[in-house]
Design a protein around this motif. Structure first.
Motif, PDB file in Angstrom:
ATOM      1  N   LYS A  97      53.503  18.152  28.927  1.00  0.00           N
ATOM      2  CA  LYS A  97      52.560  18.712  27.951  1.00  0.00           C
ATOM      3  C   LYS A  97      51.663  17.626  27.374  1.00  0.00           C
ATOM      4  CE  LYS A  97      55.179  22.603  25.994  1.00  0.00           C
ATOM      5  NZ  LYS A  97      56.006  22.962  24.815  1.00  0.00           N
ATOM      6  N   ASN A 124      55.731  11.611  24.237  1.00  0.00           N
ATOM      7  CA  ASN A 124      56.766  12.497  23.687  1.00  0.00           C
ATOM      8  C   ASN A 124      58.108  12.056  24.300  1.00  0.00           C
ATOM      9  OD1 ASN A 124      58.616  14.616  23.438  1.00  0.00           O
ATOM     10  ND2 ASN A 124      57.041  16.198  23.504  1.00  0.00           N
ATOM     11  N   PHE A 141      60.931  13.401  24.532  1.00  0.00           N
ATOM     12  CA  PHE A 141      61.609  14.425  25.337  1.00  0.00           C
ATOM     13  C   PHE A 141      61.161  14.302  26.793  1.00  0.00           C
ATOM     14  CE2 PHE A 141      61.446  18.634  27.315  1.00  0.00           C
ATOM     15  CZ  PHE A 141      62.742  19.094  27.139  1.00  0.00           C
ATOM     16  N   PHE A 142      59.845  14.154  26.997  1.00  0.00           N
ATOM     17  CA  PHE A 142      59.329  14.073  28.362  1.00  0.00           C
ATOM     18  C   PHE A 142      59.642  12.711  28.994  1.00  0.00           C
ATOM     19  CE2 PHE A 142      56.528  17.540  26.702  1.00  0.00           C
ATOM     20  CZ  PHE A 142      57.099  18.538  27.491  1.00  0.00           C
ATOM     21  N   ASP A 192      60.495  23.722  32.030  1.00  0.00           N
ATOM     22  CA  ASP A 192      60.432  23.573  30.569  1.00  0.00           C
ATOM     23  C   ASP A 192      59.554  24.658  29.967  1.00  0.00           C
ATOM     24  OD1 ASP A 192      60.885  22.162  27.997  1.00  0.00           O
ATOM     25  OD2 ASP A 192      58.773  21.604  28.188  1.00  0.00           O
ATOM     26  N   ASN A 248      56.969  28.130  26.244  1.00  0.00           N
ATOM     27  CA  ASN A 248      58.403  28.078  25.899  1.00  0.00           C
ATOM     28  C   ASN A 248      58.629  28.388  24.417  1.00  0.00           C
ATOM     29  OD1 ASN A 248      57.204  25.545  25.352  1.00  0.00           O
ATOM     30  ND2 ASN A 248      58.985  24.365  26.015  1.00  0.00           N
ATOM     31  N   GLN A 249      57.938  27.690  23.520  1.00  0.00           N
ATOM     32  CA  GLN A 249      58.165  27.952  22.088  1.00  0.00           C
ATOM     33  C   GLN A 249      57.829  29.401  21.738  1.00  0.00           C
ATOM     34  OE1 GLN A 249      56.824  24.792  22.818  1.00  0.00           O
ATOM     35  NE2 GLN A 249      58.394  23.476  21.901  1.00  0.00           N
ATOM     36  N   TRP A 254      60.687  31.588  22.767  1.00  0.00           N
ATOM     37  CA  TRP A 254      61.874  31.412  21.907  1.00  0.00           C
ATOM     38  C   TRP A 254      61.666  32.085  20.551  1.00  0.00           C
ATOM     39  CZ3 TRP A 254      61.567  25.447  22.977  1.00  0.00           C
ATOM     40  CH2 TRP A 254      61.954  25.201  24.305  1.00  0.00           C
ATOM     41  N   ASP A 260      52.822  19.635  18.757  1.00  0.00           N
ATOM     42  CA  ASP A 260      53.581  18.484  19.277  1.00  0.00           C
ATOM     43  C   ASP A 260      52.852  17.178  18.979  1.00  0.00           C
ATOM     44  OD1 ASP A 260      55.924  19.648  20.078  1.00  0.00           O
ATOM     45  OD2 ASP A 260      55.419  19.769  22.207  1.00  0.00           O
ATOM     46  N   THR A 289      60.874  22.217  18.475  1.00  0.00           N
ATOM     47  CA  THR A 289      60.147  21.173  19.198  1.00  0.00           C
ATOM     48  C   THR A 289      60.659  19.829  18.724  1.00  0.00           C
ATOM     49  OG1 THR A 289      58.103  19.909  18.769  1.00  0.00           O
ATOM     50  CG2 THR A 289      58.225  22.079  17.771  1.00  0.00           C
ATOM     51  N   THR A 290      60.895  18.931  19.671  1.00  0.00           N
ATOM     52  CA  THR A 290      61.464  17.621  19.313  1.00  0.00           C
ATOM     53  C   THR A 290      60.490  16.795  18.472  1.00  0.00           C
ATOM     54  OG1 THR A 290      60.666  16.675  21.399  1.00  0.00           O
ATOM     55  CG2 THR A 290      62.922  17.531  21.387  1.00  0.00           C
ATOM     56  N   LEU A 325      69.986  21.016  21.597  1.00  0.00           N
ATOM     57  CA  LEU A 325      69.109  20.723  22.745  1.00  0.00           C
ATOM     58  C   LEU A 325      69.945  20.772  24.018  1.00  0.00           C
ATOM     59  CD1 LEU A 325      66.035  19.980  23.174  1.00  0.00           C
ATOM     60  CD2 LEU A 325      66.762  17.642  23.504  1.00  0.00           C
TER      61      LEU A 325
HETATM   62  C1  RAM Z   1      59.012  19.305  22.730  1.00  0.00           C
HETATM   63  C2  RAM Z   1      58.201  20.037  23.766  1.00  0.00           C
HETATM   64  C3  RAM Z   1      59.052  20.610  24.873  1.00  0.00           C
HETATM   65  C4  RAM Z   1      60.270  21.317  24.326  1.00  0.00           C
HETATM   66  C5  RAM Z   1      61.050  20.415  23.422  1.00  0.00           C
HETATM   67  C6  RAM Z   1      62.258  21.083  22.833  1.00  0.00           C
HETATM   68  O1  RAM Z   1      59.321  18.023  23.180  1.00  0.00           O
HETATM   69  O2  RAM Z   1      57.494  21.049  23.128  1.00  0.00           O
HETATM   70  O3  RAM Z   1      58.287  21.493  25.658  1.00  0.00           O
HETATM   71  O4  RAM Z   1      61.102  21.806  25.345  1.00  0.00           O
HETATM   72  O5  RAM Z   1      60.202  19.979  22.370  1.00  0.00           O
END
Ligand code: RAM
Length: 331
Positions: free
Chosen positions: A34, A38, A40-41, A116, A165-166, A169, A194, A220-221, A265
């Motif tokens: 994305k 970040n 997470f990525f 993701d 994704n968000q 959810w 983000d 989101t992280t 997570l």
């Molecule tokens: C952020 C991004 C990612 C998501 C995590 C939980 O890093 O939005 O897509 O899966 O959070």
């Protein structure tokens, strides 16, 4: 298709120079995220590089825009098409906006999968979810509700407003609220894209406009760290519980200082590993994406595609004082 083309090209070179087939180029898989920067990525990329090493003839190109926008990803997709990569594995900033560019990639023989954060089915061959969408939706509400026995106002601080994704959810979370969590009152959903600065401002805005706020849920992280920092800075620890989806290595300090009771997570390293593993299988015709197909994800196991060619990995883990230290050393 591009693999076949490459193999033919390699075979031609072999014939001319009497070299060995070992000269074939590696399979190029672009891991498109994305946005860059970040954590997470970055963790997913660790797993992606691990898969490449294990498979052997794979080069992973880790790339993404500087901010989490569909426009930025479209530019990147077009440049990957020009570079003639073999596969694109993308975490999408928008389910629909990327479809034309990704269709163009598929027309040129490039394997396209999303992971993701998904792309609409017509823009990819398959999608890999980290976990079941309904389960994640329920988990993020439960994480707040577990520490609010009397109930109360909660707000969601999400990523971008178009993130597949968000949004899925949050929709799942809203569905379970009335029946399973009747005393939890979701007052609003705001979007931090983000981006740390925007997420910080959105968290401040939530606190200013909702004086009875008891929890901020950030799935989101990036957002969850920003919200916990604001709660810490404004001396609201114990008044507002921050929860959601967090990377233990980035979030441990907020479990330690009490800004958060617990978060959840999945393993982002396994997710990146699996995305590359699947992209490789499809790009080399070792597997085909079709409903019901069981696809190997190497050391992580196996997934089964549903009728939309989507699959889900394992349930999320919960992190609290008892285990965050241990997980923070891994991701
Ligand atoms: C952020 C991004 C990612 C998501 C995590 C939980 O890093 O939005 O897509 O899966 O959070």
């Amino acid at each position: 298709m591009s693999i076949v083309r490459k193999l033919l090209a390699a075979a031609a070179i072999t014939a001319v120079f009497a070299a060995t087939p070992a000269m074939a180029e590696p399979v190029k898989i672009a891991l498109v995220v994305k946005s860059l920067g970040n954590g997470f990525f970055d963790a997913a990329n660790k797993g992606a590089q691990e898969a490449a090493k294990e498979i052997g003839d794979v080069e992973v190109i880790y790339t993404g825009p500087t901010s989490a926008t569909a426009e930025g990803q479209i530019e990147i997709i077009n440049s990957l098409i020009a570079q003639q990569v073999d596969a694109i594995a993308i975490s999408a900033n928008d389910p629909d906006a990327l479809v034309p560019a990704l269709k163009k990639a598929m027309d040129r023989g490039i394997t396209v999968i999303s992971w993701d954060s998904g792309v609409a089915p017509e823009g990819r061959e398959m999608h890999l979810n980290p976990s079941d969408t309904d389960l994640i939706g329920e988990t993020i509400i439960k994480l707040a509700a577990d520490y609010l026995p009397e109930g109360g106002d909660v707000a969601i601080l999400s990523a971008s407003s178009t993130a597949t994704n968000q949004n899925a959810w949050i929709e799942a979370a809203k569905k379970v609220l009335p029946e399973k969590f009747p005393n939890i009152n979701l007052v609003t959903v705001v979007y931090g894209d983000d981006d740390s600065v925007k997420s910080t401002n959105e968290a401040k805005g939530l606190i200013a406009s909702h004086p009875n706020l008891k929890a901020i849920i950030a799935p989101t992280t990036v957002g969850v760290v920003a919200a916990a920092q604001v709660v810490t800075d404004q001396n609201l620890i114990g008044k507002i519980n921050v929860t959601g989806l967090a990377l233990p290595s980035e979030f441990k300090k907020f479990i330690d200082n009490g800004a958060s009771q617990a978060v959840a997570l999945w393993n982002p390293i396994d997710l990146g590993y699996s995305a590359v593993y699947l992209a490789h299988q499809l790009a080399t015709d070792k597997a085909e994406a079709k409903p019901g197909a069981k696809l190997s994800i190497g050391r992580v196991g196996e997934v089964t595609l549903d009728e939309t060619n989507a699959a889900a990995m394992a349930a999320p883990f919960k992190f609290d004082k008892s285990n965050i230290e241990e997980f923070s050393k891994i991701y």
